[in-house]
Structure formats: structure tokens, C-alpha cells
Design an enzyme around this catalytic site. Structure first.
Site, PDB file in Angstrom:
ATOM      1  N   HIS A  32      28.015  -9.050  19.513  1.00 25.64           N
ATOM      2  CA  HIS A  32      27.736  -7.686  19.991  1.00 25.64           C
ATOM      3  C   HIS A  32      27.769  -6.641  18.869  1.00 25.64           C
ATOM      4  CE1 HIS A  32      32.101  -8.392  20.620  1.00 25.64           C
ATOM      5  NE2 HIS A  32      32.210  -7.190  20.105  1.00 25.64           N
ATOM      6  N   HIS A  89      40.866  -9.620  19.360  1.00 29.33           N
ATOM      7  CA  HIS A  89      39.411  -9.421  19.397  1.00 29.33           C
ATOM      8  C   HIS A  89      38.877  -9.562  17.977  1.00 29.33           C
ATOM      9  CE1 HIS A  89      35.599  -8.072  20.944  1.00 29.33           C
ATOM     10  NE2 HIS A  89      35.502  -7.233  19.943  1.00 29.33           N
ATOM     11  N   ASP A 132      35.680  -9.719  15.862  1.00 28.17           N
ATOM     12  CA  ASP A 132      34.229  -9.554  15.755  1.00 28.17           C
ATOM     13  C   ASP A 132      33.666 -10.514  14.717  1.00 28.17           C
ATOM     14  OD1 ASP A 132      33.506  -7.346  17.563  1.00 28.17           O
ATOM     15  OD2 ASP A 132      34.930  -6.189  16.347  1.00 28.17           O
ATOM     16  N   ASP A 165      33.790  -6.236  25.131  1.00 22.29           N
ATOM     17  CA  ASP A 165      33.279  -5.262  24.163  1.00 22.29           C
ATOM     18  C   ASP A 165      31.771  -5.021  24.173  1.00 22.29           C
ATOM     19  OD1 ASP A 165      33.878  -3.307  22.308  1.00 22.29           O
ATOM     20  OD2 ASP A 165      33.675  -4.645  20.579  1.00 22.29           O
TER      21      ASP A 165
HETATM   22 ZN   LIG Z   1      33.786  -6.262  19.241  1.00 19.83          ZN
END
Ligand SMILES: [Zn+2]
Length: 1017
Positions: free
Chosen positions: A419, A35, A37, A150
């Protein structure tokens, strides 16, 4: 992301027999993922350096070593940065092979994993289109599954968009903790979601909700004091360790440890298997920032998996590396009948009773505003460049230069939809990074706009330079030209506001005709003036206006006869403590739609009557503050993500001042709210503009309000509270991503009722009773709530600090000291009347006319011969259809999938020229089925006729939402539902005699490739 869920651990092995009915082992799909970001705590550059580039380098190498290994690649921004700047030719060859074999699978395919609560559908579509275009062009692949693990809550618009993009299954994770518990228990985590009440089964999609372990591998292992299954440890910032030894690496899998690892993994698999209806378990292997050292990951997992499979009979479990597609394929093949879910969303979202993630709806108001402005600017530039390019294929604006400018802004607008981007949940340096990328790219696009506007052949070039007014001896005045562009495919007459440094001005259009205008001193400024100009523009048209300034005041017969000079009347400051008797002296402000009454005893709004139905609604508006707790020891805190109302809101002021500027174009009411009676400076303000329906051409129902807030006191969350006599029973309606409205019934909780009744508003919110609806539309996202009957409150700004170590460690306390100036448009009327209006109003607020000064105030130009001018033809759609996109993406691929795949797999050079001749067109029906007797009907348009103003349409191809599928070849999986409705995606859009004729039904978004006949001049 935040708060890795690691506390739940499994001592339970008792349930194992229950889930292996028929002695069939549980089939486990171990899905390796990272994951990443695109922002959050670290900038993109920092992330690339510390781990993200290594993820793709090492995964590519490791997957190439063993056939059974898999990986899913999620956020395209990191992948593309790696592909363009890090990957070697050998890596690229390996990636192509892995993609072809289906072992490296692109999931979602957007630039980022976009937020679902505060993003607008325009931008969600943009960021997916940006990623999908790259993937299809480069690899010939079209993502078919989502992995929304997420985002903080799940919107009902997302499944609709994914269905329109051709996806076969959707995956979500963050939903209310108590709801997830119940769904787990009842084996209801999987369902078929019909996200749109109008599109229903036509765009339904199978949806998998992740279980309580979410997307991270369980990290606490009883036999190890390190994290589990993360053999590569934890990513290190700012630099990767030179010796390759990362902190917190899991114990290696050895003869001694393999059994303990296997037992742990199998127990977890069995625990999860009990929550699902099929015999398949999705076992995500990874977490935030994982797989930057894939060799150690796979070299430990390989023997562990072999051990489990060798003992599968005893253990009751088999394990295999898998992509997400392989998991969904297995579930699909089980051929079960699934429950269907309607158009309800999963917002708001709480992780536990005191943890309502409703604060981020209002966090970082500035970033939310800039992101939306950038998006509108992009839309304007895309439409204008498309027109230019078709009209002047060999024109002087270099096409490559133009496309570079557009691509930079597409990229920046896409990136911030992350997000932890537009949500405002990032660290200050990351917020600054987004802002910098956005403003830089906006400046580039402004250069492009200026180049396109200034080309003599690109606009109606004005005969203003020698028209009649010049002969009246006004040559002493300074003058300035502005261009005004209407980026919407609707004709409009509206008011624009230009800030100028002169107190007197006359405005002329491109025919040299004087234009109605109004000038007045700007609020609280002695040096600047607001010049309001009534502009009249066709769809996608621009016009040039000339402003002539004069230091002297105009007399009645002078040149500026059509410019009204408005003057304000100041009302005495009123203190709240003197509000003993109110409502005695009411002051009316009237236009053709409304009568607003202001109370001179309070200087607040008192009531609004809408004149069409002669109905009066009591209404006041003012500011209230929630005072947040900053000490973890003393109770729940508020932060970037979370809103914890620490008691009720309190009135945010002790005195109010008012100034009214009556005008002929707008009447402006300025209200200033003072924290203390004796304060010199106001804390908050409202500027309300009541349009004067100039000759009934301007819409009179739009009450524009702009607020000023900030810098706030620390630990303050400020709301604009509108209290009315509407009997709404605390029910409100807010939009999901500007696409559809959701009914929000007030819910009572044992704890945290205030915060859990907050909802995101992206474009619109309203309250209503049987007779009247009060609508707000917004230029950026906010949090909204109805905390008591008749009340609608909008959280506009927050400034917070707390001592939670986690927040301090990551600098996520939201100490945001900025001044913000959001705008809302307010409308009041019957439900029928407002239903016709608010969708269009929301779009008109987002896409206000682009006003571009093209020179500084200067002495008049030399008189020139007027050019022969013919107006740019307008492009106009019916009022219930919106031109969502008109752009030249520049993708270079064949419309035929087979031809394109052959090209991709032939290994020939893929970096050829962008294609400037393919135009991407999207049209959206704005209304829900049954919402309005007239506007909710399907609309048939002939696109050749609609686009005639741009050029002659030669070819029209219908495509999927992001352009990658030819609609005639798209066959999405048909998941069985209880009512077993046939899903028929086939459309008959040009099958009659009339080619180019399209019928668009309520809430449909239709995407096309358009080719125009070449027009070389
Ligand atoms: Zn995230």
C-alpha cells in the site's frame, strides 16, 4: 502509512458503567503486532537491517518464554527474508512450535498488505497466493483473517477475494472520517459484507472496521513525556543503536507508574467498548516498526496486565494477550445477528474535510505502468512454461532455472502491490528499488521466454526459410524474425506495432504467406518507423513472423505489395485565441464502427458517430491542469497521497497542431498541444489509432489513444478531459480492481468537492446516458472524475513539491519529473453493445500479444530444409470466461491436508524438490448477473476438453482461491445476518456423469489443481 493518529485522547471515564452492563467486565484482546511497510520511506534492505529482522528474532525468543504471550505476523515478505537468511535452526524450531500452539498467528498471509484502490485483482491474487503457498508448504497453516489496517480506503473486491481464499473475517480501518464517526456512534463498525452483487451471500464475510484509534496504541500519556506502551522506543535508521537504547522509550512499568498506566489503558478500553455491540474489545498493541526489542515490550506489559486483571472487579475490565483469530472467535461465539452491507466500497477516502486521499490514484505513473507490464509478462511466461513443461517434461530448458526466473518475477510483482508501493506514496529511493526489482526480474523472464520460443520443438517452426518468396530474388534484403504470443485463451486477430529503423518492409507468416502490414514514420521521429502487422493467433498460441527490410521504397508489384506505406498530412497550428468560429471545417476519419470528426479550426476532436445506431455524440478531448499549492501556510497542499484542487483546472495549452496519417490498417491522428503559441516543443500529445477493420477481422470499435506528458512544471496535476454531449448528470462508473464496476454519484461538499469526487480507475471507467455509453479502459491505474455534465476527466500525471516538514523529512513530495506514455482504449456505443465488450477489452489491453524479436536485422539465413511443422493446438474458452491463471507454482505439499500436516509435524526435511506436475488453473466469469442477456448466463465447460490442447487431464481438484484448501473440506464460519440467508459454498462441479465438467456462474473465480498424463518423449 502516514500521520499516526495520536491526537485523540481520552479524558472520559464517565462512560465506564454504561458498557459494563450486568457487571460483566469488558474482555480485552491485546493483540501485539508490528506494522512493517514493505517499502514506503526505507528500502527493504534498510528495513531488514534497522528493525524487521529483529522483530522476528526477538518475538520468537520472547514468546517462547511465557505461554500467554501472542503475536500476529502480517507481511510475509519480511518474515520470509528473516526465515531464509537470519533465523537459526533453533529459531525455526521455536517458530514451528509457536505456530502449532496458535500463539504466533499469520494474518492475511500475502507477501504484503496490498493497496486496495490502484491494484488489479490478478496481482492481489498473485501476492496472496505467493505468501499462502509458502505458509502452507512450510507450516501447514492457512490464514483465515485479514488485517487491512493501512490501505487508503477499502474496496468491495477485497472481501470477495478473502472469502474465496477461505477467510472467516475481514478487518479494515481507513474509511472516511465522518462515516467512521457515525458508525462508531451507532455501533455499526461491524457488519457482514456482500462485496459482489452477483456472488452475494455465497461469498459474504464478516467485517470489522477499526475504531478511531486505528491500529496504533494511543501514544500520548498524560503522566509521561514519552510515547505510551512503546517501551522499545522508536526504530533507528540506518543502524540499530549499539547500546540498545532507542529514542523515545516509554517510562518503565514500576510500582510508581503501574497505576497510571493501568488507568490510562482501562479508560481507553472502556471508551472503545462503547462503540461495539459485544463485550469484547480489540486492543491493537503496536504501531509502525514496533517489537524489534520484544523483551522490553513484554517485560513491561506483563506486569501491567497482571495489575489490571488483579483489580478487574474494580476496573471492570479484563485483559489478555490474543491473536486476531482469538478475538474474532469470541465475537463469532456471541452469536449475534449482524447487519449486512451490499457491494458498495469505501472509496475515495478522506481523513478530514481538506484531506482527500485521491491524489495517489495518479502518483508515479511510471511505476504503476511498469508494475502492470511486469504482471502481464509474468502471466505470459507462466502459461508458456506450463505448456512447455507438460509437453516436454524432459526438455532442454532446465526446470529449476525456469522456476527461479518465474519466482523472481512473482516476488517482484507481489512486493510492489504494497500500500506504499504501486500507490506511488513512497520515497524516490524506494520507488527506484521497486522498479529495479521489477525490471531485473522481467529481464530474467524474457530470457526464459526466449529459451522457450527458440526451442525447435516448442513452436510451429516455419517453413518460411525456403518458401516461395525466397525464389523471387529478394535475397539482398535484411531480415528479422519475431515471435508473437497470445497469452489469452481466446482466439484473436489484432494489430501489433513493431518499431523499426527502415522505411520499407514486407512481413511473412510461418507459412511463408505475406501478411497485411502498414509502415509509417513514427510520431516526431525522423529515424524510426512504426510497422503495424495484422496477426492472427489462437488461444495460447504463438507464431513466428519474418520481416524483410529494404532501404528502397516499394513499387506496386514488388515483394512488399501487402505493406502499405502511409504518409502523414500536417495541419497548420491553431491558436486558442483565434477560436472565434469553430466547427466550420470538419475532417472525417472513418472506419466500419465510427466516424470521427476533427475540427480544422481547433485541431481538436469535434464529434464521434457510432455507425451501428447512426448516433452522433459531440466530443472534444484536451489537457487541463490543476495548479497545486506548495506552501502549507497558504492553504491545503497536494502530495503523493492527497489531491487538493486549488481552484478549477485551467486549459493547459495555447495552440494545437495536428497530423493525420491515413492508413489501410490504422489511421493515426497525432495532436500536439503547445503551452505557448510560439513554443517549439509540445507539452502534451495524443496519438489516436483508428483500426481499419482489416477484412472485418479486426475489431473496429477499439480507438487506441496513447498520450505523452512530461516533464511537467512543478506543482502541476494534469488531466485529460473528454467533454461530450452525454447527459450523465456527473455520474460515472469506475472499477474496483478490475473485478467489478461501482456507480459513482457526484457528491457536493462544503469544502473540497473537486478532490472528493475523484475515484480510482484500475481497468475501466465509463459515463452514460439513456442511449449511449463512453468507455475508457486503461493499461494502468489513474484517478478519474466527472466534474460537469457529459465530462470524464482522467488524471494522468502529477509533479508536486511542498514545504510540509513531514513531507520534506521523509522525502515524500512527489517531485516526479518523468515523461509518461499511458494508453487508453476508448469505445462508444449503446449500453447493450458496450456491455458485451469492455470487460474483454480491458483484459486484451492488459494482455496484449507478446512480441519478441529473436534476432537483429541480418542477411538471410542459409536455406534449410523446412521442418515438418504442426501448429501448437490452441486453448480456447468461451468469450465470457477468462483464463486468469495457468501456472506451475512448484509447491511441494500433498493435496490431502492430513497427510501434509503429518509431514510438516514429523520434522523431516521439508526442503525437497519443487513439484513440477501440479498445475494451478483459475477461471473467471467476467460478467455480472443480468449485465448481458447472453453473456451473463452461467457457463458449463468440460475442462478436459478445454485443456486438450495442452495435454490429457488426469486429475482435477477444486481448491480455494490461493490453492490451500480442498474445496470439499472448506467450511467457513456462518455469521448470522438479518435476512438469515443460508450460505452454501458447496458446488457441484463434477457430480454428474461427466467428470471434469464445471459450471461457472457470473463473477465466480474457480481455482483448480490439474494433473496431466505424463508425456515423455
Ligand atoms: Zn503501511
Amino acid at each position: 502509512m502516514r500521520f499516526l493518529v495520536s491526537f485523540v485522547f481520552f479524558l472520559c471515564c464517565c462512560c465506564s458503567s454504561a458498557v459494563t452492563a450486568g457487571n460483566k467486565p469488558v474482555q480485552t484482546f491485546v493483540i501485539p503486532h508490528s506494522h512493517m511497510d514493505v517499502g514506503w520511506v526505507y528500502t527493504i534492505q534498510e528495513s531488514m537491517h534497522a528493525y524487521a529482522a529483529n522483530v522476528y528474532t526477538s518475538v520468537t525468543e520472547e514468546l517462547s518464554k511465557a505461554k500467554d504471550r501472542r503475536f500476529i505476523a502480517v507481511e510475509q515478505e519480511f518474515f520470509r527474508l528473516w526465515w531464509d537468511t537470519v533465523a537459526t535452526d533453533s529459531h525455526k524450531r521455536q517458530v514451528r512450535q509457536l505456530v502449532k500452539e496458535g500463539r504466533l498467528e499469520f494474518i492475511i498471509g500475502g507477501q504484503v498488505m496490498h493497496d486496495e484502490a490502484v491494484t488489479d485483482l490478478d496481482d492481489e491474487i498473485l501476492q496472496m497466493t505467493e505468501g499462502h503457498g509458502f505458509l502452507y508448504e512450510t507450516f501447514g497453516v492457512r490464514p483465515q483473517f485479514s488485517w487491512h489496517v493501512d490501505p487508503f480506503g477499502a474496496s468491495a473486491t477485497t472481501p470477495v477475494l478473502f472469502a474465496l481464499a477461505g477467510f472467516n473475517a475481514h478487518l479494515i480501518s481507513r474509511i472516511d472520517y465522518d462515516l467512521k464517526d457515525a458508525m462508531q456512534k451507532d455501533k455499526k463498525l461491524q457488519f457482514v459484507w456482500r462485496g459482489s452483487p452477483s456472488l452475494k451471500e455465497k461469498q459474504q464475510i464478516f467485517t470489522h472496521t477499526m475504531d478511531q484509534f486505528s491500529y496504533c496504541t494511543p501514544s500520548h500519556l498524560s503522566f509521561s513525556n514519552s510515547s505510551g506502551f512503546y517501551w522499545n522506543g522508536v526504530a533507528l535508521f540506518p543502524d540499530p543503536p549499539k547500546d540498545g537504547v532507542y529514542p523515545n522509550m516509554s517510562l518503565p512499568v514500576t510500582k510508581e507508574t503501574v497505576d497510571a498506566y493501568a488507568k490510562t489503558m482501562v479508560d481507553n478500553i472502556k471508551q472503545r467498548a462503547a462503540w461495539f455491540r459485544t463485550n469484547h474489545v480489540l486492543w491493537p498493541w503496536g504501531c509502525d516498526k514496533q517489537f524489534y526489542n520484544s523483551s522490553v515490550q513484554f517485560n513491561n506489559m506483563d506486569p501491567l496486565m497482571k495489575y489490571i486483571n488483579d483489580n478487574s472487579k474494580d476496573l471492570g475490565v479484563t485483559v489478555q494477550y490474543a491473536t486476531l483469530g482469538e478475538y474474532f472467535q469470541a465475537v463469532y461465539q456471541s452469536n449475534l445477528v449482524w447487519e449486512q452491507r451490499g457491494s458498495e466500497d469505501f472509496l475515495p477516502y478522506s481523513t478530514e474535510p481538506q484531506q482527500a486521499w485521491t491524489g495517489f490514484y495518479a502518483s508515479r505513473n511510471v511505476l504503476k505502468g511498469v508494475a502492470r507490464r511486469a504482471s502481464s509478462k509474468l502471466h505470459a511466461a507462466e502459461t508458456l512454461f506450463t505448456r512447455y513443461r507438460i509437453s516436454f517434461p524432459d526438455g532442454p530448458v532446465a526446470k529449476d532455472w525456469a522456476l527461479d526466473k518465474l519466482r523472481a518475477l512473482r516476488w517482484a510483482v507481489s512486493e510492489v502491490q504494497h500500500h506504499d508501493g504501486i500507490t506511488g506514496t513512497e520515497s524516490p529511493k524506494v520507488s527506484d528499488m521497486y522498479l529495479q526489482h521489477l525490471t531485473q526480474a522481467m529481464m530474467g523472464v524474457e530470457e526464459l521466454l526466449a529459451a522457450l520460443f527458440l526451442l525447435p520443438h516448442s513452436l510451429v517452426l516455419p517453413s518460411i526459410l525456403d518458401s516461395s518468396y525466397r525464389r523471387k530474388g529478394v535475397h539482398q534484403a535484411l531480415e528479422q524474425h519475431i515471435i508473437v504470443y497470445n497469452p489469452l485463451a481466446w482466439n484473436t486477430t489484432t494489430i501489433i506495432n513493431v518499431t523499426v529503423n527502415f522505411s520499407s518492409a514486407a512481413v511473412f507468416d510461418d507459412d511463408g504467406q505475406p501478411v497485411p502490414a502498414q509502415i509509417q514514420r513514427s510520431a516526431r521521429s525522423n529515424s524510426t518507423h512504426d510497422l503495424f502487422i495484422v496477426v492472427k493467433l489462437g488461444g495460447l498460441q504463438h507464431r513466428k513472423y519474418l520481416i524483410k527490410f529494404s532501404e528502397k521504397k516499394c513499387s506496386g508489384r514488388s515483394k512488399c505489395v501487402r505493406t502499405y506505406q502511409a504518409r502523414g498530412v500536417l495541419f497548420e497550428r491553431r491558436n486558442v485565441r483565434d477560436w472565434l468560429r469553430t466547427g466550420r471545417r470538419l475532417l472525417p476519419v472513418l472506419n466500419e464502427c465510427y466516424k470521427l470528426m476533427f475540427d480544422q479550426d481547433t485541431n481538436l476532436l469535434h464529434s464521434i458517430s457510432y455507425l451501428e445506431e447512426k448516433r452522433r455524440v459531440r466530443m472534444t478531448q484536451d489537457f487541463w491542469e490543476y495548479h497545486a499549492n506548495g506552501e502549507v501556510k497558504t492553504g491545503p497542499i497536494s502530495d503523493n497521497y492527497i489531491f487538493s484542487a486549488n481552484g478549477s483546472a485551467v486549459r493547459a495549452y495555447k495552440a494545437v497542431e495536428m497530423e493525420i496519417v491515413p492508413g489501410k490498417i490504422v489511421t493515426e491522428i497525432r495532436q500536439y498541444f503547445y503551452r505557448e503559441e510560439s513554443d517549439q516543443d509540445y507539452a502534451y500529445s495524443i496519438t489516436t489509432r483508428v483500426p481499419e477493420c482489416f477484412g472485418s477481422r479486426v475489431r473496429c470499435h477499439r480507438l487506441e489513444q496513447t498520450y505523452t506528458l512530461g516533464p511537467l512544471l512543478l506543482n502541476t496535476e494534469v488531466v485529460l478531459r473528454t467533454r461530450s454531449s452525454l447527459n450523465n448528470n456527473k455520474t460515472l462508473y469506475t472499477d474496483d480492481n478490475g473485478y467489478q464496476m461501482m456507480k459513482r454519484t457526484h457528491r457536493k461538499f462544503t469544502n473540497n468537492t473537486v478532490a472528493r469526487n475523484y475515484f480510482p480507475m484500475v481497468r475501466a471507467a465509463y459515463i452514460q446516458d439513456d442511449l449511449t455509453r463512453l468507455v475508457l479502459v486503461s493499461d494502468r491505474a489513474h484517478g478519474v472524475s466527472s466534474q460537469s455534465n457529459g465530462q470524464l476527466e482522467v488524471m494522468l500525471h502529477r509533479r508536486l513539491w511542498n514545504d510540509l516538514a513531514w513531507n520534506l523529512g521523509y522525502n515524500l513530495t512527489l517531485n516526479d519529473s518523468s515523461v509518461v506514455r499511458p494508453t487508453l482504449w476508448m469505445m462508444l456505443g449503446s449500453i447493450g453493445a458496450t456491455s458485451k465488450l469492455y470487460q474483454r477489452e480491458a483484459i486484451e489491453l492488459q494482455h496484449r500479444p507478446v512480441v519478441m524479436p529473436i534476432d537483429q536485422p541480418q542477411r538471410p539465413w542459409q536455406e534449410k530444409k523446412p521442418r515438418a511443422s504442426s501448429p501448437v493446438p490452441s486453448v480456447v474458452l468461451p468469450p465470457n470466461l477468462h483464463l486468469l491463471s495457468l501456472s506451475i507454482p512448484g509447491w511441494n505439499y500433498s493435496s490431502s491436508h492430513d497427510v501434509h500436516l503429518n509431514h510438516v509435524h514429523s520434522g523431516t526435511d521439508l526442503h525437497s524438490e519443487p513439484d513440477y506436475d501440479r498445475v494451478l488453473l483459475r477461471i473467471m466469469h467476467l460478467f455480472e448477473e443480468g449485465e448481458d442477456p447472453e453473456f451473463s448466463k452461467p457457463v458449463t465447460v468440460n475442462l478436459k476438453d478445454v485443456l486438450r490442447g495442452i495435454g490429457e487431464v488426469k486429475v482435477l481438484e477444486e481448491r480455494s482461491l490461493t490453492g490451500t484448501w480442498d474445496m470439499s473440506s472448506l467450511q467457513r464460519w456462518k455469521w448470522k445476518t438479518e435476512d438469515n440467508l443460508e450460505t452454501n459454498n458447496k458446488k457441484c462441479w463434477s457430480c454428474g456423469n461427466e467428470a471434469f465438467t464445471v459450471t461457472i456462474s457470473p463473477k465466480e473465480i474457480r481455482t483448480f489443481f490439474v494433473h496431466f498424463a505424463s508425456r515423455n518423449f
